[in-house]
Write an enzyme that holds these catalytic residues in place. Structure first.
Site, PDB file in Angstrom:
ATOM      1  NE  ARG A 250      -3.537   0.027   2.893  1.00 26.84           N
ATOM      2  CZ  ARG A 250      -4.189   0.252   4.027  1.00 26.84           C
ATOM      3  NH1 ARG A 250      -3.992  -0.714   4.807  1.00 26.84           N
ATOM      4  NH2 ARG A 250      -4.753   1.396   4.228  1.00 26.84           N
TER       5      ARG A 250
ATOM      6  CD  GLN B  10     -12.833   8.184   8.218  1.00 29.18           C
ATOM      7  OE1 GLN B  10     -12.829   6.917   8.820  1.00 29.18           O
ATOM      8  NE2 GLN B  10     -13.410   8.446   7.246  1.00 29.18           N
TER       9      GLN B  10
ATOM     10  CG  HIS C 222      -8.184   5.840  11.363  1.00 30.79           C
ATOM     11  ND1 HIS C 222      -8.922   5.786  10.348  1.00 30.79           N
ATOM     12  CD2 HIS C 222      -8.708   5.988  12.595  1.00 30.79           C
ATOM     13  CE1 HIS C 222     -10.281   5.834  11.111  1.00 30.79           C
ATOM     14  NE2 HIS C 222     -10.254   6.094  12.321  1.00 30.79           N
TER      15      HIS C 222
HETATM   16  C1  BV8 Z   1     -11.319   2.409  18.797  1.00 37.43           C
HETATM   17  C2  BV8 Z   1      -5.787   2.426   9.546  1.00 37.43           C
HETATM   18  C3  BV8 Z   1     -11.393   2.406  21.279  1.00 37.43           C
HETATM   19  C4  BV8 Z   1      -5.463   1.273   9.278  1.00 37.43           C
HETATM   20  C5  BV8 Z   1      -8.359   2.298  10.146  1.00 37.43           C
HETATM   21  C6  BV8 Z   1     -14.825  -4.108  18.602  1.00 37.43           C
HETATM   22  C7  BV8 Z   1     -13.902  -4.287  19.049  1.00 37.43           C
HETATM   23  C8  BV8 Z   1     -12.786  -2.912  19.032  1.00 37.43           C
HETATM   24  C9  BV8 Z   1     -13.401  -1.799  18.327  1.00 37.43           C
HETATM   25  C10 BV8 Z   1     -14.761  -2.025  17.952  1.00 37.43           C
HETATM   26  C11 BV8 Z   1     -15.144  -3.258  17.780  1.00 37.43           C
HETATM   27  N1  BV8 Z   1     -16.649  -2.934  17.127  1.00 37.43           N
HETATM   28  C12 BV8 Z   1     -16.466  -1.663  16.586  1.00 37.43           C
HETATM   29  C13 BV8 Z   1     -15.437  -1.288  17.055  1.00 37.43           C
HETATM   30  C14 BV8 Z   1     -14.999   0.183  16.781  1.00 37.43           C
HETATM   31  C15 BV8 Z   1     -14.118   0.025  15.595  1.00 37.43           C
HETATM   32  C16 BV8 Z   1     -15.069   0.342  14.385  1.00 37.43           C
HETATM   33  O1  BV8 Z   1     -15.372   1.463  14.047  1.00 37.43           O
HETATM   34  N2  BV8 Z   1     -15.135  -0.855  13.784  1.00 37.43           N
HETATM   35  C17 BV8 Z   1     -16.136  -0.463  12.572  1.00 37.43           C
HETATM   36  C18 BV8 Z   1     -15.560  -1.419  11.384  1.00 37.43           C
HETATM   37  C19 BV8 Z   1     -17.761  -0.933  12.844  1.00 37.43           C
HETATM   38  N3  BV8 Z   1     -13.334   1.117  15.780  1.00 37.43           N
HETATM   39  C20 BV8 Z   1     -12.093   1.121  16.307  1.00 37.43           C
HETATM   40  O2  BV8 Z   1     -11.312  -0.044  16.708  1.00 37.43           O
HETATM   41  C21 BV8 Z   1     -11.084   2.297  16.382  1.00 37.43           C
HETATM   42  N4  BV8 Z   1     -10.641   2.361  17.941  1.00 37.43           N
HETATM   43  O3  BV8 Z   1     -12.692   2.192  18.629  1.00 37.43           O
HETATM   44  O4  BV8 Z   1     -10.811   2.533  20.035  1.00 37.43           O
HETATM   45  C22 BV8 Z   1     -11.334   0.790  21.556  1.00 37.43           C
HETATM   46  C23 BV8 Z   1     -10.259   0.288  21.662  1.00 37.43           C
HETATM   47  C24 BV8 Z   1     -10.347  -0.749  22.175  1.00 37.43           C
HETATM   48  C25 BV8 Z   1     -11.277  -1.861  22.430  1.00 37.43           C
HETATM   49  C26 BV8 Z   1     -12.418  -1.099  21.925  1.00 37.43           C
HETATM   50  C27 BV8 Z   1     -12.766   0.210  21.540  1.00 37.43           C
HETATM   51  C28 BV8 Z   1      -9.996   2.383  15.604  1.00 37.43           C
HETATM   52  C29 BV8 Z   1     -10.708   2.359  14.136  1.00 37.43           C
HETATM   53  C30 BV8 Z   1      -9.268   2.719  13.129  1.00 37.43           C
HETATM   54  C31 BV8 Z   1      -9.165   1.521  12.187  1.00 37.43           C
HETATM   55  N5  BV8 Z   1      -8.035   1.826  11.098  1.00 37.43           N
HETATM   56  N6  BV8 Z   1      -7.338   2.791   9.232  1.00 37.43           N
HETATM   57  C32 BV8 Z   1      -5.390   1.066   7.755  1.00 37.43           C
HETATM   58  O5  BV8 Z   1      -5.696   2.096   6.983  1.00 37.43           O
HETATM   59  O6  BV8 Z   1      -4.925  -0.165   7.325  1.00 37.43           O
HETATM   60  S1  BV8 Z   1      -9.851   2.518   9.592  1.00 37.43           S
HETATM   61  C33 BV8 Z   1      -9.940   2.712   7.671  1.00 37.43           C
HETATM   62  O7  BV8 Z   1     -11.273   2.786   7.543  1.00 37.43           O
HETATM   63  C34 BV8 Z   1      -9.259   3.583   6.926  1.00 37.43           C
HETATM   64  O8  BV8 Z   1      -8.785   4.485   7.914  1.00 37.43           O
HETATM   65  C35 BV8 Z   1     -10.436   4.125   6.336  1.00 37.43           C
HETATM   66  O9  BV8 Z   1     -10.261   5.474   5.882  1.00 37.43           O
HETATM   67  C36 BV8 Z   1     -11.497   3.997   7.379  1.00 37.43           C
HETATM   68  C37 BV8 Z   1     -12.773   4.367   6.805  1.00 37.43           C
HETATM   69  O10 BV8 Z   1     -13.222   3.854   5.840  1.00 37.43           O
HETATM   70  P1  BV8 Z   1     -13.381   4.990   4.673  1.00 37.43           P
HETATM   71  O11 BV8 Z   1     -12.270   5.935   4.776  1.00 37.43           O
HETATM   72  O12 BV8 Z   1     -14.860   5.441   4.950  1.00 37.43           O
HETATM   73  O13 BV8 Z   1     -13.346   4.260   3.514  1.00 37.43           O
HETATM   74  P2  BV8 Z   1     -14.363   3.267   2.871  1.00 37.43           P
HETATM   75  O14 BV8 Z   1     -13.663   2.222   1.715  1.00 37.43           O
HETATM   76  O15 BV8 Z   1     -15.038   2.662   3.989  1.00 37.43           O
HETATM   77  O16 BV8 Z   1     -15.406   4.159   2.073  1.00 37.43           O
HETATM   78  C38 BV8 Z   1     -14.740   5.119   1.035  1.00 37.43           C
HETATM   79  C39 BV8 Z   1     -16.166   5.786   0.694  1.00 37.43           C
HETATM   80  O17 BV8 Z   1     -15.674   6.545  -0.355  1.00 37.43           O
HETATM   81  C40 BV8 Z   1     -17.052   4.800   0.110  1.00 37.43           C
HETATM   82  O18 BV8 Z   1     -18.424   5.211   0.586  1.00 37.43           O
HETATM   83  C41 BV8 Z   1     -16.961   5.138  -1.434  1.00 37.43           C
HETATM   84  O19 BV8 Z   1     -18.650   5.032  -1.964  1.00 37.43           O
HETATM   85  C42 BV8 Z   1     -16.586   6.601  -1.556  1.00 37.43           C
HETATM   86  N7  BV8 Z   1     -15.910   6.859  -2.691  1.00 37.43           N
HETATM   87  C43 BV8 Z   1     -15.186   6.112  -3.482  1.00 37.43           C
HETATM   88  N8  BV8 Z   1     -14.554   6.833  -4.307  1.00 37.43           N
HETATM   89  C44 BV8 Z   1     -15.050   7.852  -4.409  1.00 37.43           C
HETATM   90  C45 BV8 Z   1     -15.771   8.217  -3.057  1.00 37.43           C
HETATM   91  N9  BV8 Z   1     -16.324   9.429  -2.541  1.00 37.43           N
HETATM   92  C46 BV8 Z   1     -15.915  10.367  -3.404  1.00 37.43           C
HETATM   93  N10 BV8 Z   1     -15.171  10.329  -4.682  1.00 37.43           N
HETATM   94  C47 BV8 Z   1     -14.644   9.272  -5.047  1.00 37.43           C
HETATM   95  N11 BV8 Z   1     -13.742   9.222  -6.156  1.00 37.43           N
END
Ligand code: BV8
Ligand code: ZN
Length: 261
Positions: A69, A100, A118
């Site tokens: 990446r 993010q 992130h």
């Molecule tokens: C936390 C770095 C407290 C890594 C990323 C169970 C246990 C623990 C935590 C959780 C749990 N259940 C839920 C959680 C919370 C969890 C979470 O949110 N899970 C989700 C999946 C439900 N969050 C966490 O764990 C966070 N920490 O909560 O800490 C904690 C601590 C301990 C225990 C409990 C809680 C940390 C989350 C950080 C994860 N790391 N990135 C890496 O990159 O490898 S997140 C990753 O997803 C990226 O950063 C990315 O940016 C981010 C979000 O995704 P998007 O950016 O939205 O990208 P995506 O592909 O989804 O969407 C792109 C969009 O763009 C689409 O909608 C598309 O339509 C659109 N698009 C495409 N092309 C275009 C466009 N729009 C406009 N123009 C275009 N051309």
């Protein structure tokens, strides 16, 4: 192309937040987070691979993914969405850019003081002693579809080097998270650009801004969780909509302006 009320909101805004996700880098050919699983990682769930547990289970598989990446990012160029956001920073002195994304395309487009919630692909550190690790200069030469690659060792303690990103289950950097929440509460205009608004807690920033009566403008190619909250849902590519919005609102020709930089 845009409503008068939206253009008026842009022209009168004083404190602006721009919040971006992987979609803002899509037109730079950086796979969005959920599309980044190709080749060797095609059958993996990003929410499993992007975790400390995933790394500990198979460091070479995870380190290879991040190096592949990082190569994509180093080969990529900022696109008109990044350029438009950099131009907006000139227009709105009190603009806060929160991302993010773990790439540096905002910075390479000219944005300064980007809040990375992130982390970053470019700042790996030692898993054991947490010291930063200097990556070799140049672009990694990873095969298409990637490969398993043993992570380098820390020069200080010999521990394994991990990517400088925030994995699922890890806390966000405190200072950045505090600054992002403060900006979301204080702003009068909040852009949510290229994010599925699925990941927490960052997805709460737009809700926080809405609660404090900011105007929420979403730019995304697909419907998201934020559709029901946003005052304006601009459906389409950020690299097309943002320059057009800047042109109509401020008479700004983004790409030409950036060329003079
Ligand atoms: C936390 C770095 C407290 C890594 C990323 C169970 C246990 C623990 C935590 C959780 C749990 N259940 C839920 C959680 C919370 C969890 C979470 O949110 N899970 C989700 C999946 C439900 N969050 C966490 O764990 C966070 N920490 O909560 O800490 C904690 C601590 C301990 C225990 C409990 C809680 C940390 C989350 C950080 C994860 N790391 N990135 C890496 O990159 O490898 S997140 C990753 O997803 C990226 O950063 C990315 O940016 C981010 C979000 O995704 P998007 O950016 O939205 O990208 P995506 O592909 O989804 O969407 C792109 C969009 O763009 C689409 O909608 C598309 O339509 C659109 N698009 C495409 N092309 C275009 C466009 N729009 C406009 N123009 C275009 N051309
Ligand atoms: Zn170390």
């Amino acid at each position: 192309m845009f409503s008068d009320t939206l253009l008026e909101a842009l022209r009168t805004a004083q404190k602006v937040v721009v919040f971006t996700g992987a979609g803002v880098s899509a037109e730079s050919q950086i796979a969005t987070f959920r599309d980044a699983l190709v080749g060797l990682w095609a059958n993996f769930n990003p929410e499993k691979l992007a975790t400390l547990r995933g790394y500990k289970q198979d460091p070479a598989l995870v380190w290879g993914w991040y190096e592949w990446r990082r190569m994509q990012v180093l080969l990529a160029q900022p696109n008109p969405a990044h350029l438009a956001i950099a131009q907006m920073t000139m227009r709105y002195p009190a603009l806060t850019l929160i991302t993010q994304n773990v790439d540096d395309l905002h910075e390479r487009a000219g944005s300064t003081s980007v809040i990375h919630l992130h982390g970053s692909l470019h700042r790996p550190h030692c898993l054991a002693c947490r010291r930063p690790h200097a990556l070799p200069s140049g672009i990694p030469d990873e095969p298409e579809g990637g490969r398993r690659l043993a992570p380098p060792r820390c020069l200080h303690c010999g521990g394994p080097i991990r990517p400088g990103v925030v994995w699922f289950g890890e806390n966000l950097p405190k200072a950045e998270w505090r600054a992002a929440n403060k900006a979301a509460k204080d702003c009068d205009l909040f852009f949510s650009i290229g994010t599925s608004s699925l990941v927490h807690p960052v997805a709460t920033l737009a809700l926080e801004a809405a609660k404090h009566r900011a105007c929420i403008v979403q730019i995304n190619t697909q419907p998201t969780e934020l559709d029901r909250v946003a005052h304006y849902n601009l459906v389409g590519k950020a690299g097309e909509i943002l320059p057009a919005l800047c042109r109509e609102a401020f008479g700004l020709d983004v790409c030409a302006e950036n060329e003079t930089q």
